[in-house]
Design a protein around this motif. Structure first.
Motif, PDB file in Angstrom:
ATOM      1  N   GLY A  51     -77.417   9.625  -8.911  1.00  0.00           N
ATOM      2  CA  GLY A  51     -78.618   8.828  -9.153  1.00  0.00           C
ATOM      3  C   GLY A  51     -79.197   9.085 -10.518  1.00  0.00           C
ATOM      4  N   SER A  52     -78.343   9.430 -11.463  1.00  0.00           N
ATOM      5  CA  SER A  52     -78.835   9.787 -12.794  1.00  0.00           C
ATOM      6  C   SER A  52     -77.774   9.512 -13.842  1.00  0.00           C
ATOM      7  CB  SER A  52     -79.220  11.280 -12.844  1.00  0.00           C
ATOM      8  OG  SER A  52     -78.079  12.098 -12.621  1.00  0.00           O
ATOM      9  N   ASN A  53     -78.222   9.402 -15.071  1.00  0.00           N
ATOM     10  CA  ASN A  53     -77.325   9.416 -16.220  1.00  0.00           C
ATOM     11  C   ASN A  53     -77.276  10.826 -16.777  1.00  0.00           C
ATOM     12  OD1 ASN A  53     -78.589   6.285 -16.645  1.00  0.00           O
ATOM     13  ND2 ASN A  53     -76.381   6.530 -16.825  1.00  0.00           N
ATOM     14  N   VAL A  54     -76.181  11.135 -17.453  1.00  0.00           N
ATOM     15  CA  VAL A  54     -75.928  12.487 -17.934  1.00  0.00           C
ATOM     16  C   VAL A  54     -75.861  12.487 -19.457  1.00  0.00           C
ATOM     17  CG1 VAL A  54     -74.364  14.468 -17.792  1.00  0.00           C
ATOM     18  CG2 VAL A  54     -74.587  12.928 -15.839  1.00  0.00           C
ATOM     19  N   PHE A  55     -76.448  13.499 -20.060  1.00  0.00           N
ATOM     20  CA  PHE A  55     -76.379  13.727 -21.505  1.00  0.00           C
ATOM     21  C   PHE A  55     -75.843  15.134 -21.737  1.00  0.00           C
ATOM     22  CE2 PHE A  55     -79.352  10.327 -21.132  1.00  0.00           C
ATOM     23  CZ  PHE A  55     -79.398   9.651 -22.336  1.00  0.00           C
ATOM     24  N   VAL A  56     -74.977  15.273 -22.718  1.00  0.00           N
ATOM     25  CA  VAL A  56     -74.429  16.573 -23.105  1.00  0.00           C
ATOM     26  C   VAL A  56     -74.959  16.919 -24.487  1.00  0.00           C
ATOM     27  CG1 VAL A  56     -72.344  17.884 -23.641  1.00  0.00           C
ATOM     28  CG2 VAL A  56     -72.327  16.233 -21.755  1.00  0.00           C
ATOM     29  N   GLU A  57     -75.531  18.107 -24.612  1.00  0.00           N
ATOM     30  CA  GLU A  57     -76.000  18.575 -25.917  1.00  0.00           C
ATOM     31  C   GLU A  57     -74.952  19.501 -26.528  1.00  0.00           C
ATOM     32  OE1 GLU A  57     -79.565  21.227 -27.994  1.00  0.00           O
ATOM     33  OE2 GLU A  57     -79.902  20.306 -26.022  1.00  0.00           O
ATOM     34  N   ARG A  58     -74.461  19.112 -27.681  1.00  0.00           N
ATOM     35  CA  ARG A  58     -73.545  19.973 -28.421  1.00  0.00           C
ATOM     36  C   ARG A  58     -73.603  19.562 -29.887  1.00  0.00           C
ATOM     37  NH1 ARG A  58     -67.460  17.851 -26.596  1.00  0.00           N
ATOM     38  NH2 ARG A  58     -67.562  15.858 -27.704  1.00  0.00           N
ATOM     39  N   GLY A  59     -73.366  20.532 -30.760  1.00  0.00           N
ATOM     40  CA  GLY A  59     -73.377  20.249 -32.190  1.00  0.00           C
ATOM     41  C   GLY A  59     -74.703  19.690 -32.688  1.00  0.00           C
ATOM     42  N   GLY A  60     -75.797  20.045 -32.029  1.00  0.00           N
ATOM     43  CA  GLY A  60     -77.113  19.613 -32.494  1.00  0.00           C
ATOM     44  C   GLY A  60     -77.491  18.190 -32.122  1.00  0.00           C
ATOM     45  N   GLU A  61     -76.753  17.569 -31.190  1.00  0.00           N
ATOM     46  CA  GLU A  61     -77.100  16.214 -30.753  1.00  0.00           C
ATOM     47  C   GLU A  61     -76.847  16.057 -29.260  1.00  0.00           C
ATOM     48  OE1 GLU A  61     -74.733  13.304 -32.792  1.00  0.00           O
ATOM     49  OE2 GLU A  61     -72.836  14.207 -32.202  1.00  0.00           O
ATOM     50  N   LEU A  62     -77.508  15.056 -28.686  1.00  0.00           N
ATOM     51  CA  LEU A  62     -77.321  14.703 -27.282  1.00  0.00           C
ATOM     52  C   LEU A  62     -76.430  13.471 -27.209  1.00  0.00           C
ATOM     53  CD1 LEU A  62     -80.825  14.970 -25.536  1.00  0.00           C
ATOM     54  CD2 LEU A  62     -78.754  16.180 -24.858  1.00  0.00           C
ATOM     55  N   LEU A  63     -75.386  13.556 -26.378  1.00  0.00           N
ATOM     56  CA  LEU A  63     -74.456  12.440 -26.210  1.00  0.00           C
ATOM     57  C   LEU A  63     -74.438  12.015 -24.746  1.00  0.00           C
ATOM     58  CD1 LEU A  63     -72.001  14.591 -28.080  1.00  0.00           C
ATOM     59  CD2 LEU A  63     -72.280  12.284 -28.899  1.00  0.00           C
ATOM     60  N   THR A  64     -74.449  10.725 -24.502  1.00  0.00           N
ATOM     61  CA  THR A  64     -74.352  10.205 -23.147  1.00  0.00           C
ATOM     62  C   THR A  64     -73.140   9.293 -23.037  1.00  0.00           C
ATOM     63  OG1 THR A  64     -75.620   9.149 -21.355  1.00  0.00           O
ATOM     64  CG2 THR A  64     -75.816   8.159 -23.544  1.00  0.00           C
ATOM     65  N   PRO A  65     -72.432   9.312 -21.905  1.00  0.00           N
ATOM     66  CA  PRO A  65     -71.251   8.463 -21.773  1.00  0.00           C
ATOM     67  C   PRO A  65     -71.569   6.994 -22.033  1.00  0.00           C
ATOM     68  CG  PRO A  65     -71.320  10.053 -19.985  1.00  0.00           C
ATOM     69  CD  PRO A  65     -72.619  10.174 -20.717  1.00  0.00           C
ATOM     70  N   PRO A  66     -70.639   6.261 -22.642  1.00  0.00           N
ATOM     71  CA  PRO A  66     -70.859   4.830 -22.880  1.00  0.00           C
ATOM     72  C   PRO A  66     -70.804   4.057 -21.572  1.00  0.00           C
ATOM     73  CG  PRO A  66     -68.602   5.409 -23.420  1.00  0.00           C
ATOM     74  CD  PRO A  66     -69.300   6.707 -23.098  1.00  0.00           C
ATOM     75  N   LEU A  67     -71.358   2.854 -21.576  1.00  0.00           N
ATOM     76  CA  LEU A  67     -71.357   2.030 -20.368  1.00  0.00           C
ATOM     77  C   LEU A  67     -69.936   1.688 -19.929  1.00  0.00           C
ATOM     78  CD1 LEU A  67     -74.364  -0.368 -21.040  1.00  0.00           C
ATOM     79  CD2 LEU A  67     -74.333   1.848 -19.866  1.00  0.00           C
ATOM     80  N   SER A  68     -68.994   1.697 -20.868  1.00  0.00           N
ATOM     81  CA  SER A  68     -67.601   1.425 -20.524  1.00  0.00           C
ATOM     82  C   SER A  68     -67.013   2.489 -19.601  1.00  0.00           C
ATOM     83  CB  SER A  68     -66.751   1.325 -21.793  1.00  0.00           C
ATOM     84  OG  SER A  68     -66.793   2.541 -22.526  1.00  0.00           O
TER      85      SER A  68
END
Length: 283
Positions: A177-194
């Motif tokens: 029930g959530s989207n996920v973000f990964v923090e690495r290298g000084g930025e937050l990345l979230t999986p693309p809709l694809s």
């Protein structure tokens, strides 16, 4: 508080039957829904939620729900539930047969409000199942939630309150029930809709607001976030944050039972989202 429920134009008692046993949303999960946070009687980002409700309905081949009807129902429900913290809007195909074939007819609309529930830490468990990014309902917010129920139970049995899943390519996808973000290298990345993940409203707003604020938050490239990135999280080389319409943006405190430290970008994202949400009720 006792939930306040509107069905078919009237407020109904939460303990009384109000939807037919042969409603297609009941028999086969043929419906769509949205959940909004409510603060001081106002649903947050209602316009965006209604737009996604329409997209989900169209993806299922349902007629677009009537915004005016739903907005009137929302006002009536929240007037009767001044302490509500959570609002759910459900639209189903209406009465149908005891099978998958849909019968054209009047949709069922249910609007319900309840308290938000106690604040929970974000304790995440990796689920052994995958999202099918090629599914007919990938990216749609449908009432067919059995997969999520099973995965969330799996997480709960292991001390978690959210499960995260890969897709069929072994990429990080989303939570139940959530989207996920990964923090690495000084930025937050979230999986693309694809990847097959839901286009979360909180995810969408965090990406927009971070861009406005100069915070390093972005959508990952396809294939950039393999599910194995969670091993880096366990080793302390990366951090996790999840988003949804009730949690907002929340740093993850444990993964598979291992305690985690919040990353600095994740903490900044939490603060940014809280500040912007407080400033604008329907961004």
């Amino acid at each position: 508080m006792t939930p306040v429920i509107w069905v078919g134009g009237v407020l109904v008692d939460a303990t009384q039957p109000s939807v037919s046993a042969v409603d297609h949303g009941v028999t086969v999960g043929d419906g769509v829904f949205e959940t909004c946070r409510v603060d001081d009687g106002a649903p947050f980002a209602l316009t965006r939620h209604l737009a996604r409700l329409r997209r989900s309905a169209e993806g299922l081949g349902l007629d677009a729900p009537d915004d005016g009807t739903i907005r009137c129902a929302v006002r009536e429900v929240l007037a009767a539930a001044p302490d509500a913290g959570r609002l759910r809007i459900t639209v189903t195909a209406g009465l149908g047969p005891l099978g998958s074939q849909r019968t054209p007819g009047e949709q069922t609309i249910v609007v319900a409000a309840s308290e938000a529930g106690a604040s929970r830490p974000a304790r995440v468990v990796r689920a052994p199942w995958v999202r099918n990014e090629r599914s007919a309902v990938a990216g749609l917010k449908t009432t067919s939630y059995a997969e999520n129920v099973v995965a969330l139970r799996y997480a709960s049995e292991r001390g978690g309150d959210e499960a995260v899943l890969a897709n069929t390519h072994g990429e990080l996808c989303e939570g139940t029930g959530s989207n996920v973000f990964v923090e690495r290298g000084g930025e937050l990345l979230t999986p693309p809709l694809s990847s097959g993940c839901l286009a979360g409203i909180t995810r969408e707003l965090l990406l927009e607001w971070a861009a406005d604020d100069g915070l390093a938050v972005r959508e990952a490239e396809a294939g950039e976030l393999g599910f194995e990135v969670l091993d880096d999280v366990l080793d302390g080389r990366a951090q996790l944050l999840i988003t949804n319409s009730v949690r907002d943006a929340q740093a993850v405190t444990s993964l598979d039972g291992v305690d985690l430290e919040a990353g600095p970008v994740s903490l900044a994202a939490e603060q940014l989202f809280a500040r912007r949400r407080a400033a604008q009720v329907d961004p």
